[in-house]
Design a protein around this motif. Structure first.
Motif, mmCIF file in Angstrom:
data_model
loop_
_atom_site.group_PDB
_atom_site.id
_atom_site.type_symbol
_atom_site.label_atom_id
_atom_site.label_comp_id
_atom_site.label_asym_id
_atom_site.label_seq_id
_atom_site.Cartn_x
_atom_site.Cartn_y
_atom_site.Cartn_z
ATOM 1 N N LEU A 97 36.293 75.001 123.692
ATOM 2 C CA LEU A 97 35.925 75.784 124.876
ATOM 3 C C LEU A 97 34.511 76.349 124.746
ATOM 4 N N ARG A 98 34.184 76.823 123.536
ATOM 5 C CA ARG A 98 32.844 77.374 123.329
ATOM 6 C C ARG A 98 31.795 76.268 123.427
ATOM 7 N N ALA A 99 32.114 75.072 122.881
ATOM 8 C CA ALA A 99 31.169 73.955 122.944
ATOM 9 C C ALA A 99 30.952 73.480 124.379
ATOM 10 N N MET A 100 31.974 73.645 125.228
ATOM 11 C CA MET A 100 31.860 73.248 126.637
ATOM 12 C C MET A 100 31.110 74.274 127.469
ATOM 13 N N GLY A 101 30.740 75.389 126.845
ATOM 14 C CA GLY A 101 29.928 76.376 127.566
ATOM 15 C C GLY A 101 30.621 77.682 127.895
ATOM 16 N N MET A 102 31.871 77.851 127.473
ATOM 17 C CA MET A 102 32.544 79.116 127.750
ATOM 18 C C MET A 102 31.929 80.212 126.900
ATOM 19 N N THR A 103 31.567 81.305 127.530
ATOM 20 C CA THR A 103 30.903 82.401 126.836
ATOM 21 C C THR A 103 31.889 83.198 125.991
ATOM 22 N N SER A 138 32.416 86.351 126.144
ATOM 23 C CA SER A 138 33.157 87.307 126.984
ATOM 24 C C SER A 138 34.338 86.645 127.676
ATOM 25 N N ARG A 139 34.168 85.366 128.053
ATOM 26 C CA ARG A 139 35.273 84.682 128.732
ATOM 27 C C ARG A 139 36.380 84.294 127.747
ATOM 28 N N VAL A 140 36.004 83.949 126.512
ATOM 29 C CA VAL A 140 37.031 83.695 125.491
ATOM 30 C C VAL A 140 37.830 84.974 125.235
ATOM 31 N N PHE A 141 37.094 86.079 125.112
ATOM 32 C CA PHE A 141 37.762 87.380 124.939
ATOM 33 C C PHE A 141 38.694 87.659 126.111
ATOM 34 N N LEU A 142 38.204 87.420 127.318
ATOM 35 C CA LEU A 142 39.002 87.680 128.519
ATOM 36 C C LEU A 142 40.230 86.778 128.568
ATOM 37 N N LEU A 143 40.089 85.551 128.063
ATOM 38 C CA LEU A 143 41.224 84.627 128.061
ATOM 39 C C LEU A 143 42.375 85.169 127.226
#
Length: 450
Positions: free
Chosen positions: A345-351, A353-358
């Motif tokens: 997910l991070r490699a695909m561009g997810m920031t 903050s969005r990982v945290f939010l997930l």
């Protein structure tokens, strides 16, 4: 908004995929929520019983009472010129529903087979029409062994001379029924013994511990028993549209009565019978007015709520701490198992903050749905218990719960508090694992799975 919707959908998918973990944590959260709601419902039920019992039997929302001292060493819980005081109260109370005055005394109640001591409350049944509606009459089987389910008597007959309405527990102890006679025995203010004979016109259902030592008679019975003047009363009881304004109204009436020239007692949050010792030892003669609110008059019962709330919150705190540790550990395991997913997910561009939010969204959804289910089930259980009218068989428990029936009062407030509290704790417990997940570097996360 679209991003948030996507994150919530992914979070929901992850919860469904990890169904074993979700079921385990969800069940634990549901059970804790159920317990929390039921305990809050029990506490609210006891509180409602206290208010209902107190405001029916011994107190208004606000009380204008006092003590009269003919000599510096005596003390009688009386007010004189009661009609004048009632007029002042009516004209100066905002949000007034209605106002009554009651005579009150303490007497020995004697039947052919027994005796007990009780508070006697002198009422004008025409003035207190609501009392007839509030009092629920007991079937004969409630107070007489082998009695029928038929309700005998009529509380409205309390308007007839020399009558009495007592409660089921008292009728059982005295072994009496509607139509039987009782003798009230007490002492007049000058120390002479006096008696009045009364006829039982109704037997009411018990409404808490206060009904064990209270009964209703016409005002004139109390006046005759104590040889008092007609315009003498025990207390003016004020009932408001909003009971939560009781203290505000009391403070306002203190100012009004002071301006009218009445001498007031220093405010003491205690029932009137707890003030005899203080007033008897004070060096003054005449009338002093004492103002209280309903909770002051049943102050000796409030410990029940305090004790129950203390035990409940301590138990819930322990359970929530256990749940918090469980959520945190489970989230740690989830983060470790999903290291590759996080890296992708991070490699695909997810920031970050969005990982945290997930991860926070997963905890939020789990807490929300589990607590909602738990609160709903607890409400259904409470409604079923109330509908079943379960009788409490142990006298000590009835005394503590202030009712002969098990009653749980669950409203929107308890429902929402439980959901908000458990959901919040679940989210807070997931914070640190979510932060660690968000801090993972894409390359390192992917490499750890290879």
């Amino acid at each position: 908004m679209a991003t948030l919707k996507m994150i919530l959908l992914i979070a929901m998918r992850n919860l469904v995929q990890a169904r074993v973990r979700t079921l385990f944590l969800g069940t634990a959260l549901t059970l804790v929520t159920m317990l929390l709601v039921i305990l809050m419902g029990l506490s609210q039920g006891i509180s409602d019983n206290i208010v209902r019992s107190a405001t029916t039997l011994s107190t208004g929302h606000v009380n204008v009472a006092g003590f009269f001292k003919a000599t510096s060493t005596d003390s009688a819980p009386l007010i004189t010129d009661a009609s004048k005081l009632k007029k002042i109260v009516r004209e100066n109370t905002e949000g007034l529903d209605y106002v009554v005055d009651r005579n009150r005394g303490w007497a020995r109640i004697i039947s052919p087979t027994g005796a007990l001591a009780s508070l006697i409350l002198g009422v004008d049944i025409e003035e207190e029409a609501r009392l007839v509606d509030v009092l629920q009459l007991a079937p004969q089987s409630d107070y007489k062994e082998g009695g029928s389910q038929k309700i005998l008597g009529d509380a409205s007959k309390l308007g007839e001379p020399n009558t009495v309405v007592l409660f089921a527990t008292q009728a059982e102890r005295l072994e009496v029924d509607v139509g039987d006679k009782l003798t009230l025995r007490s002492q007049t203010r000058d120390g002479r013994a006096n008696t009045v004979d009364v006829t039982i016109v109704a037997v009411a259902r018990d409404i808490g511990i206060l009904s064990n030592f209270s009964m209703f008679v016409p005002k004139q019975v109390v006046l005759d028993l104590y040889q008092l003047k007609p315009d003498t009363s025990g207390a003016i009881q004020i009932y408001l549209d909003d009971i939560d304004r009781s203290r505000e109204v009391m403070e306002h009436l203190r100012l009004v009565l002071e301006k009218e020239g009445y001498e007031l007692m220093e405010y003491q949050p205690a029932p009137f019978f707890a003030k005899f010792g203080t007033t008897s030892g004070e060096d003054w003669i005449g009338q002093k007015i004492d103002l209280t609110v309903w909770s002051d008059e049943v102050e000796f019962l409030m410990w029940v709520l305090t004790a129950l709330d203390t035990v409940s919150y301590a138990l819930i705190a322990i359970l929530i701490a256990i749940i918090a540790v469980g959520v945190m550990n489970t989230m740690w395991i989830s983060v470790r198992k999903r290291t590759g997913e996080i890296g992708t997910l991070r490699a695909m561009g997810m920031t970050k903050s969005r990982v945290f939010l997930l991860f926070i969204s997963e905890a939020f959804l789990l807490g929300l749905f589990a607590s909602l289910l738990g609160a709903t089930l607890a409400t259904i259980i409470a409604l079923s218990i109330n509908a079943a009218e379960i009788t409490i068989p142990v006298d000590a428990v009835r005394a503590i719960l202030l009712s002969d029936k098990l009653v749980l009062a669950i409203g929107p407030q308890q429902f929402l508090i439980a959901i908000g509290m458990l959901t919040s704790f679940t989210v807070v417990s997931a914070m640190w694992p979510s932060i660690r997940a968000a801090r993972m570097q894409p390359v390192e996360a992917i490499q750890q799975t290879e």
